[in-house]
Design a protein around this motif. Structure first.
Motif, PDB file in Angstrom:
ATOM      1  N   ALA A  34       0.817  -1.218   0.000  1.00 41.88           N
ATOM      2  CA  ALA A  34       0.000   0.000   0.000  1.00 41.88           C
ATOM      3  C   ALA A  34       0.850   1.268   0.000  1.00 41.88           C
ATOM      4  O   ALA A  34       0.302   2.364   0.101  1.00 41.88           O
ATOM      5  N   GLY A  35       2.182   1.111  -0.098  1.00 44.67           N
ATOM      6  CA  GLY A  35       3.054   2.279  -0.197  1.00 44.67           C
ATOM      7  C   GLY A  35       3.530   2.845   1.121  1.00 44.67           C
ATOM      8  O   GLY A  35       3.870   4.035   1.213  1.00 44.67           O
ATOM      9  N   ALA A  36       3.586   2.010   2.159  1.00 44.95           N
ATOM     10  CA  ALA A  36       4.071   2.481   3.458  1.00 44.95           C
ATOM     11  C   ALA A  36       5.538   2.887   3.377  1.00 44.95           C
ATOM     12  O   ALA A  36       6.295   2.397   2.530  1.00 44.95           O
ATOM     13  N   VAL A  37       5.928   3.757   4.269  1.00 49.38           N
ATOM     14  CA  VAL A  37       7.338   4.116   4.400  1.00 49.38           C
ATOM     15  C   VAL A  37       8.109   2.888   4.882  1.00 49.38           C
ATOM     16  O   VAL A  37       7.644   2.163   5.766  1.00 49.38           O
ATOM     17  N   CYS A  38       9.282   2.658   4.332  1.00 48.89           N
ATOM     18  CA  CYS A  38      10.167   1.614   4.842  1.00 48.89           C
ATOM     19  C   CYS A  38      11.399   2.310   5.419  1.00 48.89           C
ATOM     20  O   CYS A  38      12.221   2.850   4.672  1.00 48.89           O
ATOM     21  N   ALA A  39      11.492   2.333   6.729  1.00 43.38           N
ATOM     22  CA  ALA A  39      12.595   3.000   7.424  1.00 43.38           C
ATOM     23  C   ALA A  39      13.496   1.938   8.040  1.00 43.38           C
ATOM     24  O   ALA A  39      13.068   1.189   8.928  1.00 43.38           O
ATOM     25  N   ILE A  40      14.730   1.860   7.577  1.00 45.55           N
ATOM     26  CA  ILE A  40      15.654   0.823   8.033  1.00 45.55           C
ATOM     27  C   ILE A  40      16.630   1.413   9.035  1.00 45.55           C
ATOM     28  O   ILE A  40      17.369   2.353   8.722  1.00 45.55           O
ATOM     29  N   GLY A  41      16.624   0.874  10.248  1.00 46.16           N
ATOM     30  CA  GLY A  41      17.546   1.345  11.270  1.00 46.16           C
ATOM     31  C   GLY A  41      18.949   0.833  11.002  1.00 46.16           C
ATOM     32  O   GLY A  41      19.151  -0.356  10.770  1.00 46.16           O
ATOM     33  N   GLN A  49      23.867  -3.589   8.260  1.00 42.98           N
ATOM     34  CA  GLN A  49      24.327  -3.562   6.863  1.00 42.98           C
ATOM     35  C   GLN A  49      23.643  -4.668   6.056  1.00 42.98           C
ATOM     36  O   GLN A  49      23.087  -4.419   4.979  1.00 42.98           O
ATOM     37  N   ALA A  50      23.712  -5.889   6.574  1.00 45.31           N
ATOM     38  CA  ALA A  50      23.121  -7.030   5.868  1.00 45.31           C
ATOM     39  C   ALA A  50      21.614  -6.868   5.738  1.00 45.31           C
ATOM     40  O   ALA A  50      21.030  -7.209   4.700  1.00 45.31           O
ATOM     41  N   CYS A  51      20.979  -6.336   6.781  1.00 45.20           N
ATOM     42  CA  CYS A  51      19.539  -6.134   6.754  1.00 45.20           C
ATOM     43  C   CYS A  51      19.153  -5.128   5.674  1.00 45.20           C
ATOM     44  O   CYS A  51      18.165  -5.318   4.955  1.00 45.20           O
ATOM     45  N   THR A  52      19.932  -4.072   5.536  1.00 44.15           N
ATOM     46  CA  THR A  52      19.656  -3.066   4.509  1.00 44.15           C
ATOM     47  C   THR A  52      19.727  -3.679   3.115  1.00 44.15           C
ATOM     48  O   THR A  52      18.839  -3.467   2.276  1.00 44.15           O
ATOM     49  N   VAL A  53      20.767  -4.443   2.874  1.00 44.49           N
ATOM     50  CA  VAL A  53      20.926  -5.103   1.569  1.00 44.49           C
ATOM     51  C   VAL A  53      19.729  -6.002   1.284  1.00 44.49           C
ATOM     52  O   VAL A  53      19.123  -5.949   0.201  1.00 44.49           O
ATOM     53  N   ALA A  54      19.373  -6.839   2.249  1.00 47.10           N
ATOM     54  CA  ALA A  54      18.293  -7.800   2.052  1.00 47.10           C
ATOM     55  C   ALA A  54      16.950  -7.111   1.819  1.00 47.10           C
ATOM     56  O   ALA A  54      16.178  -7.500   0.930  1.00 47.10           O
ATOM     57  N   VAL A  55      16.675  -6.075   2.604  1.00 51.80           N
ATOM     58  CA  VAL A  55      15.380  -5.392   2.509  1.00 51.80           C
ATOM     59  C   VAL A  55      15.267  -4.607   1.205  1.00 51.80           C
ATOM     60  O   VAL A  55      14.222  -4.648   0.536  1.00 51.80           O
ATOM     61  N   ILE A  56      16.315  -3.894   0.822  1.00 54.10           N
ATOM     62  CA  ILE A  56      16.267  -3.135  -0.429  1.00 54.10           C
ATOM     63  C   ILE A  56      16.070  -4.074  -1.621  1.00 54.10           C
ATOM     64  O   ILE A  56      15.264  -3.808  -2.516  1.00 54.10           O
ATOM     65  N   ASN A  57      16.775  -5.195  -1.618  1.00 57.78           N
ATOM     66  CA  ASN A  57      16.600  -6.176  -2.701  1.00 57.78           C
ATOM     67  C   ASN A  57      15.170  -6.709  -2.723  1.00 57.78           C
ATOM     68  O   ASN A  57      14.581  -6.899  -3.798  1.00 57.78           O
ATOM     69  N   TYR A  58      14.609  -6.954  -1.557  1.00 60.96           N
ATOM     70  CA  TYR A  58      13.247  -7.466  -1.491  1.00 60.96           C
ATOM     71  C   TYR A  58      12.240  -6.424  -1.972  1.00 60.96           C
ATOM     72  O   TYR A  58      11.327  -6.745  -2.742  1.00 60.96           O
ATOM     73  N   LEU A  59      12.408  -5.183  -1.546  1.00 59.91           N
ATOM     74  CA  LEU A  59      11.499  -4.119  -1.973  1.00 59.91           C
ATOM     75  C   LEU A  59      11.532  -3.951  -3.494  1.00 59.91           C
ATOM     76  O   LEU A  59      10.490  -3.769  -4.135  1.00 59.91           O
ATOM     77  N   ASP A  60      12.738  -4.024  -4.043  1.00 60.90           N
ATOM     78  CA  ASP A  60      12.874  -3.891  -5.504  1.00 60.90           C
ATOM     79  C   ASP A  60      12.214  -5.055  -6.231  1.00 60.90           C
ATOM     80  O   ASP A  60      11.700  -4.897  -7.350  1.00 60.90           O
ATOM     81  N   SER A  61      12.202  -6.229  -5.590  1.00 62.15           N
ATOM     82  CA  SER A  61      11.702  -7.429  -6.265  1.00 62.15           C
ATOM     83  C   SER A  61      10.205  -7.362  -6.564  1.00 62.15           C
ATOM     84  O   SER A  61       9.730  -8.002  -7.494  1.00 62.15           O
ATOM     85  N   PHE A  62       9.451  -6.600  -5.774  1.00 61.52           N
ATOM     86  CA  PHE A  62       8.009  -6.518  -6.048  1.00 61.52           C
ATOM     87  C   PHE A  62       7.554  -5.093  -6.373  1.00 61.52           C
ATOM     88  O   PHE A  62       6.364  -4.814  -6.475  1.00 61.52           O
ATOM     89  N   ILE A 165       4.048   3.335   8.575  1.00 57.51           N
ATOM     90  CA  ILE A 165       5.509   3.197   8.642  1.00 57.51           C
ATOM     91  C   ILE A 165       5.904   1.773   9.011  1.00 57.51           C
ATOM     92  O   ILE A 165       5.411   1.215   9.994  1.00 57.51           O
ATOM     93  N   VAL A 166       6.796   1.204   8.216  1.00 60.20           N
ATOM     94  CA  VAL A 166       7.407  -0.078   8.547  1.00 60.20           C
ATOM     95  C   VAL A 166       8.840   0.221   8.987  1.00 60.20           C
ATOM     96  O   VAL A 166       9.665   0.684   8.202  1.00 60.20           O
ATOM     97  N   ASN A 167       9.102  -0.006  10.255  1.00 62.26           N
ATOM     98  CA  ASN A 167      10.414   0.292  10.833  1.00 62.26           C
ATOM     99  C   ASN A 167      11.217  -1.012  10.919  1.00 62.26           C
ATOM    100  O   ASN A 167      10.851  -1.921  11.661  1.00 62.26           O
ATOM    101  N   VAL A 168      12.299  -1.091  10.167  1.00 62.13           N
ATOM    102  CA  VAL A 168      13.051  -2.342  10.035  1.00 62.13           C
ATOM    103  C   VAL A 168      14.233  -2.374  11.005  1.00 62.13           C
ATOM    104  O   VAL A 168      14.978  -1.398  11.124  1.00 62.13           O
ATOM    105  N   ALA A 169      14.399  -3.504  11.678  1.00 61.94           N
ATOM    106  CA  ALA A 169      15.526  -3.697  12.594  1.00 61.94           C
ATOM    107  C   ALA A 169      16.288  -4.964  12.220  1.00 61.94           C
ATOM    108  O   ALA A 169      15.686  -5.963  11.838  1.00 61.94           O
ATOM    109  N   GLY A 170      17.603  -4.922  12.355  1.00 63.86           N
ATOM    110  CA  GLY A 170      18.437  -6.071  12.001  1.00 63.86           C
ATOM    111  C   GLY A 170      18.659  -7.022  13.159  1.00 63.86           C
ATOM    112  O   GLY A 170      19.799  -7.394  13.473  1.00 63.86           O
ATOM    113  N   ILE A 171      17.580  -7.434  13.784  1.00 66.51           N
ATOM    114  CA  ILE A 171      17.647  -8.348  14.925  1.00 66.51           C
ATOM    115  C   ILE A 171      17.635  -9.794  14.442  1.00 66.51           C
ATOM    116  O   ILE A 171      16.902 -10.130  13.506  1.00 66.51           O
ATOM    117  N   ARG A 172      18.445 -10.647  15.081  1.00 72.03           N
ATOM    118  CA  ARG A 172      18.506 -12.060  14.693  1.00 72.03           C
ATOM    119  C   ARG A 172      18.297 -12.959  15.913  1.00 72.03           C
ATOM    120  O   ARG A 172      18.806 -12.680  16.989  1.00 72.03           O
TER     121      ARG A 172
END
Length: 402
Positions: A34-41, A49-62, A165-172
């Motif tokens: 629906a076009g929410a903001v994707c804010a990556i911490g 770093q890895a989370c940013t790469v993964a999320v940006i690639n995923y966002l681009d994929s769809f 807003i979707v706030n992304v965190a690189g938690i594992r």
């Protein structure tokens, strides 16, 4: 100093490793669609770093069409010098804006120092029974809540008032027992804007990833690792001296010349407060060679005072210690005499001025606190009753208009 063992796999292994995709929930996907903001911490650490790469690639994929931004909470003096540059390089790599946010009232060191002053004041005024430490702890991580979560969510709401807003965190999950139980996504109340009917969620996109997945993603993306990993061999990047750090990481951080000043500031607070940085472990013992002779002496005296403080406070009966709703009763004559003796000895030990050091003044203070709490509770109840009454009147008016 014994060199910490590097956890970074060989380049060959990283380049050949198959990197997994992100973990996703319907809740997050629907918001992104629906076009929410994707804010990556981003912190400058490997996981963000890895989370940013993964999320940006995923966002681009769809074909995500909503705003995208990286957010870095600057912790000030306790932050590695290389943290912000790594975040800036990450933003430049993906052509994204980097929002850098800071606590208006000061950095992490300021927070610890001001907390100590406030705790001394509370103790002097008998607003607490025992002296409270200045440091954040694993059970009370206000370092994260106040200097990261609160500051980031406030900034995002101000910047994107009309967006979900979707706030992304690189938690594992692999990082700790606590994180192993965390969900892939959850509603973030601090991002909610009821009037605009906008919501916010936290998305732990790489929560299922292993350490080798993280390093492989970074290596395959050609990104530069933080110097703390490659030069000082720390296992995690956060504050240069973190309450959650292992001893090897603390020693590695102390080996960095740029961290020496804040190290001495933190040790000085240990000496002033008589509270060790990590439970029973004194940060001063990590790199005593960085301390002046006067500060080493102050720490030695602080350790003696700490042992004496614990012994003095152990005389306080358990039923007088803090519980929810404290204070619940005025101390008996015997209990008041014990508290008076404890406070008198603490004043001498720490060289501080305290009010309420006689049994009679202590009983009077407790009575005042109980009366104030009772009044506050009554006012809250009255306000709630009035609110319910006003709502009922409005409903009746609407019915009559119909």
């Amino acid at each position: 100093m014994k060199k910490a063992v590097s956890l970074i796999p060989t380049p060959q292994a990283s380049l050949a490793h198959a990197v997994p995709s992100v973990a996703i929930t319907d809740e997050v996907q629907n918001l992104l669609d629906a076009g929410a903001v994707c804010a990556i911490g981003v912190s400058g650490g490997k996981d963000s770093q890895a989370c940013t790469v993964a999320v940006i690639n995923y966002l681009d994929s769809f074909g995500h069409t909503g705003p995208r931004v990286l957010v870095h909470a600057d912790l000030g003096r306790v932050e590695w010098d290389d943290s912000l540059p790594v975040c800036e390089e990450l933003a430049e790599r993906f052509g994204l804006e980097l929002m850098v946010v800071r606590r208006p009232a000061g950095d992490m060191m300021d927070r610890w120092q001001s907390r100590w002053k406030a705790n001394l004041k509370r103790y002097a005024e008998l607003s607490c029974v025992k002296l409270i430490l200045p440091w954040s702890t694993p059970a009370l991580r206000f370092c994260t809540s106040e200097l990261k979560v609160d500051v980031i969510t406030r900034a995002l709401k101000g910047r994107f008032p009309d967006h979900d807003i979707v706030n992304v965190a690189g938690i594992r999950r692999q990082e700790s027992t606590t994180r192993s139980k965390m969900p892939v996504s959850a509603l973030q109340e601090k991002l909610k804007r009821a009037r605009k009917q906008k919501v916010g969620v936290t998305w732990n996109a790489i929560i299922e990833w292993k350490l080798e997945d993280v390093f492989a993603s970074i290596a395959q993306s050609g990104l530069r690792l933080h110097e703390a990993y490659v030069r000082y061999a720390v296992s995690r990047v956060s504050c240069v001296f973190c309450i959650m750090s292992c001893q090897a990481d603390l020693r590695a951080s102390a080996a960095c010349e740029n961290n020496a000043d804040v190290y001495r500031e933190m040790v000085q607070l240990e000496a002033d407060s008589t509270f060790a940085f990590q439970g029973q472990h004194w940060l001063a013992d990590t790199a005593p060679q960085l301390l002046s002779a006067d500060l080493r002496l102050a720490v030695a005296q602080a350790k003696e005072k700490a042992a004496r403080r614990v012994d003095i406070e152990s005389r306080i009966p358990s039923h007088l210690l803090y519980t929810k709703g404290w204070p619940t009763a005025v101390p008996s004559d015997d209990d008041a005499r014990i508290l008076a003796s404890v406070r008198q000895e603490m004043a001498l030990l720490l060289g501080i001025e305290l009010a309420y050091t006689t049994p009679e003044s202590i009983q009077q203070r407790y009575a005042e606190l109980i009366a104030a709490a009772t009044l506050k509770k009554a006012q809250k109840a009255a306000k709630s009753k009035k609110h319910i009454g006003d709502a009922k009147v409005q409903d009746e008016e609407l019915i009559s208009q119909e």
